[in-house]
Enzyme design. Structure first.
Site, mmCIF file in Angstrom:
data_model
loop_
_atom_site.group_PDB
_atom_site.id
_atom_site.type_symbol
_atom_site.label_atom_id
_atom_site.label_comp_id
_atom_site.label_asym_id
_atom_site.label_seq_id
_atom_site.Cartn_x
_atom_site.Cartn_y
_atom_site.Cartn_z
ATOM 1 N N LYS A 43 0.907 -1.154 0.026
ATOM 2 C CA LYS A 43 0.141 -0.162 -0.049
ATOM 3 C C LYS A 43 0.831 1.186 0.005
ATOM 4 C CE LYS A 43 -4.071 -2.215 1.943
ATOM 5 N NZ LYS A 43 -3.595 -3.484 2.463
ATOM 6 N N ASP A 102 3.324 7.353 -0.796
ATOM 7 C CA ASP A 102 4.059 8.501 -0.604
ATOM 8 C C ASP A 102 4.470 9.186 -2.222
ATOM 9 O OD1 ASP A 102 6.134 10.458 0.458
ATOM 10 O OD2 ASP A 102 6.110 9.217 2.182
HETATM 11 O O1 S5P Z 1 -9.934 -2.752 1.864
HETATM 12 C C1 S5P Z 1 -8.951 -3.603 2.105
HETATM 13 C C2 S5P Z 1 -7.648 -3.887 1.314
HETATM 14 C C3 S5P Z 1 -6.904 -4.833 1.756
HETATM 15 S S1 S5P Z 1 -5.487 -5.118 0.673
HETATM 16 N N1 S5P Z 1 -9.260 -4.442 3.080
HETATM 17 C C4 S5P Z 1 -8.172 -5.379 3.616
HETATM 18 O O2 S5P Z 1 -8.771 -6.225 4.397
HETATM 19 N N2 S5P Z 1 -7.102 -5.491 2.763
HETATM 20 C C5 S5P Z 1 -6.059 -6.560 3.402
HETATM 21 O O3 S5P Z 1 -6.630 -8.043 3.106
HETATM 22 C C6 S5P Z 1 -5.638 -6.576 4.677
HETATM 23 O O4 S5P Z 1 -4.696 -5.947 4.728
HETATM 24 C C7 S5P Z 1 -5.541 -8.033 4.994
HETATM 25 O O5 S5P Z 1 -4.053 -8.390 4.673
HETATM 26 C C8 S5P Z 1 -6.309 -8.841 4.081
HETATM 27 C C9 S5P Z 1 -7.905 -9.306 4.780
HETATM 28 O O6 S5P Z 1 -7.412 -10.226 5.872
HETATM 29 P P1 S5P Z 1 -8.619 -10.965 6.423
HETATM 30 O O7 S5P Z 1 -7.982 -11.588 7.466
HETATM 31 O O8 S5P Z 1 -9.836 -9.870 7.254
HETATM 32 O O9 S5P Z 1 -9.349 -11.641 5.548
#
Ligand code: S5P
Length: 464
Positions: free
Chosen positions: A295, A298
């Site tokens: 993500k 910057d």
């Molecule tokens: O909007 C988002 C974007 C991302 S990349 N919401 C998210 O949850 N993520 C990522 O997806 C978050 O950083 C984590 O690594 C993953 C979701 O994990 P979970 O355990 O909740 O399924």
């Protein structure tokens, strides 16, 4: 008479070798036909074959936990060796069962166990390779195969390319020499067979995806789409674990079920470039992409450094990275330029909408800005992290996190939908699943279930 000559003559006597003119499965006319299935009717010969293989095992110092026989002829041979060595046996089904457990490898083992493969005859090596691939997919280490006869038709080289050493009791050229010396066949027949063998060197047809893997110029977008179709998986595992060793172990087990593995390298306590290379090797072998969920957010100059330098040197190993467009499109321009210094195709996913409660990304102007940026840098931007379908263009893969079959959220703002809601309701191509798999009792089984559910819904809706 030497033991090898004795074995060859015994095999000749039981008509394991036939000389004449035989039509092979491929339609080619062959002057030799080798049928080793007959050995099961001769316990002494079976014993002797296993003894010869045991000798090879002893002399080559190959260490192993299990032995896997390739059906059918090699199975009784492998059984004898297993009993001799008091080691467990594995076997690979020809077809996965379509009921019950759907296992393709039968027998007990632990991830990282070393397994050797036993086969009766090698021509191209394809059956050994197929067996090894199934074993690798289960996390086993396979580096050696022992065969009774090598037809010397490129099998050894084909196996070498897959990093499998071939050990053989007999080469076809030795068989021919021996039979001539003992007056069983004429020089002319032997010459005929040798010429046939040399004229029929069979390089394995390289799978399309392997060509793509080796061809570093292949655009990442195309590779991604091919992986999804070939593996029937649109599941991305979000491996939010703090140990890279554990991620490597898990990806060996689950790699076959996913099209992409997403990590956060800055939460790892044991990161090293060697270890991440190991993960990259697994990703190539089991054919999934590596996404570093960095993500970036910057100014261009800084992200170019964050992408290529520092402890993580992300650009060296991550096929894809995630990027916020908050600072303006210069951030994508900088990453694309930096990626050009890498000798492999790279890409990124733009964060368009987030799954967390109250996310400030989720307003129309912001999302429109993200789409515009994707269009301007469409060689590098291959998709979005999103919660809805942003464009009708097939060019962009929509990847949706926040997916769980049984939970609706966590205590820190994460919000979940089911795979069906993500794909049907929100237009996801790729479903990103983390804790639903990581926190389950059996991660492998859960990953398989998510893979099936996600792909089934995807197929239904997009009619792939
Ligand atoms: O909007 C988002 C974007 C991302 S990349 N919401 C998210 O949850 N993520 C990522 O997806 C978050 O950083 C984590 O690594 C993953 C979701 O994990 P979970 O355990 O909740 O399924």
């Amino acid at each position: 008479m030497g033991a090898i000559d004795q074995l060859i003559l015994q095999l000749f006597d039981i008509e394991a070798f036939k000389f004449g003119s035989f039509k092979l499965k491929s339609g080619i006319q062959s002057p030799i036909y080798i049928d080793l299935r007959v050995i099961i009717s001769y316990p002494d010969i079976l014993r002797s074959v296993a003894n010869h293989m045991n000798n090879i095992l002893q002399n080559s110092n190959v260490s192993f936990n299990e032995i896997c026989g390739v059906p059918y002829t090699a199975l009784p041979i492998a059984s004898i060796i297993c009993v001799d060595y008091k080691r467990p046996m594995l076997l690979r089904r020809k077809e996965a069962k379509n009921y019950g457990t759907k296992k393709i490898i039968e027998g007990k083992f632990r991830p990282n166990d070393r397994c050797i493969i036993i086969e009766d005859i090698v021509t191209t090596g394809s059956s050994v390779i197929e067996t090894a691939e199934s074993l690798w997919a289960e996390g086993l280490q396979v580096t050696d195969a022992i065969v009774l006869i090598d037809r010397e038709q490129h099998g050894e080289k084909n196996l070498q390319e897959k990093n499998i050493r071939l050990h053989r009791v007999l080469k076809i050229s030795e068989v021919l020499d021996c039979l001539v010396r003992h007056g069983k066949i004429t020089e002319e027949v032997s010459k005929n067979v040798s010429e046939f063998i040399h004229g029929n060197q069979m390089q394995l047809p390289t799978l399309k995806i392997e060509i793509e893997d080796k061809n570093i110029s292949i655009p990442i977008r195309q590779r991604f789409q091919t992986i999804i179709k070939e593996k029937k998986s649109n599941l991305c595992l979000s491996a939010d674990l703090t140990s890279l060793d554990e991620i490597i172990e898990l990806s060996n087990l689950i790699g076959k079920n996913i099209c992409m593995l997403k990590i956060h390298c800055d939460i790892l306590t044991d990161f090293s470039m060697d270890k991440i290379q190991e993960l990259k090797d697994v990703s190539r072998r089991l054919n999934f992409l590596l996404l570093e969920d960095r993500k970036f957010a910057d100014i261009g100059n800084t992200v170019a450094l964050q992408y290529t330098k520092g402890l993580f040197q992300i650009a060296e190993w991550a096929d894809l990275v995630t990027v916020h467009v908050l600072p303006g499109e210069g951030i994508v321009q900088a990453l694309e330029q930096a990626a050009q210094t890498i000798n492999e195709s790279r890409g990124c996913l733009l964060i368009a909408q987030m799954s967390s409660k109250g996310a400030l990304t989720n307003n129309e102007d912001y999302v429109n800005g993200v789409i515009k940026c994707a269009e301007k840098y469409s060689d590098f931007v291959i998709g979005f992290i999103s919660q809805s379908r942003l464009t009708t263009s097939d060019k962009y893969l929509h990847c949706t996190p926040g997916v769980h079959l049984t939970n609706t959220g966590d205590q820190l703002g994460q919000q979940y939908v089911t795979p069906r809601q993500a794909i049907d309701g929100r237009g996801a191509d790729i479903v990103i699943v983390g804790r639903a798999i990581l926190d389950s009792i059996n991660r492998v089984k859960t990953a398989e279930a998510y893979q099936q559910e996600c792909y089934q819904v995807y197929e239904e809706l997009r009619k792939i």
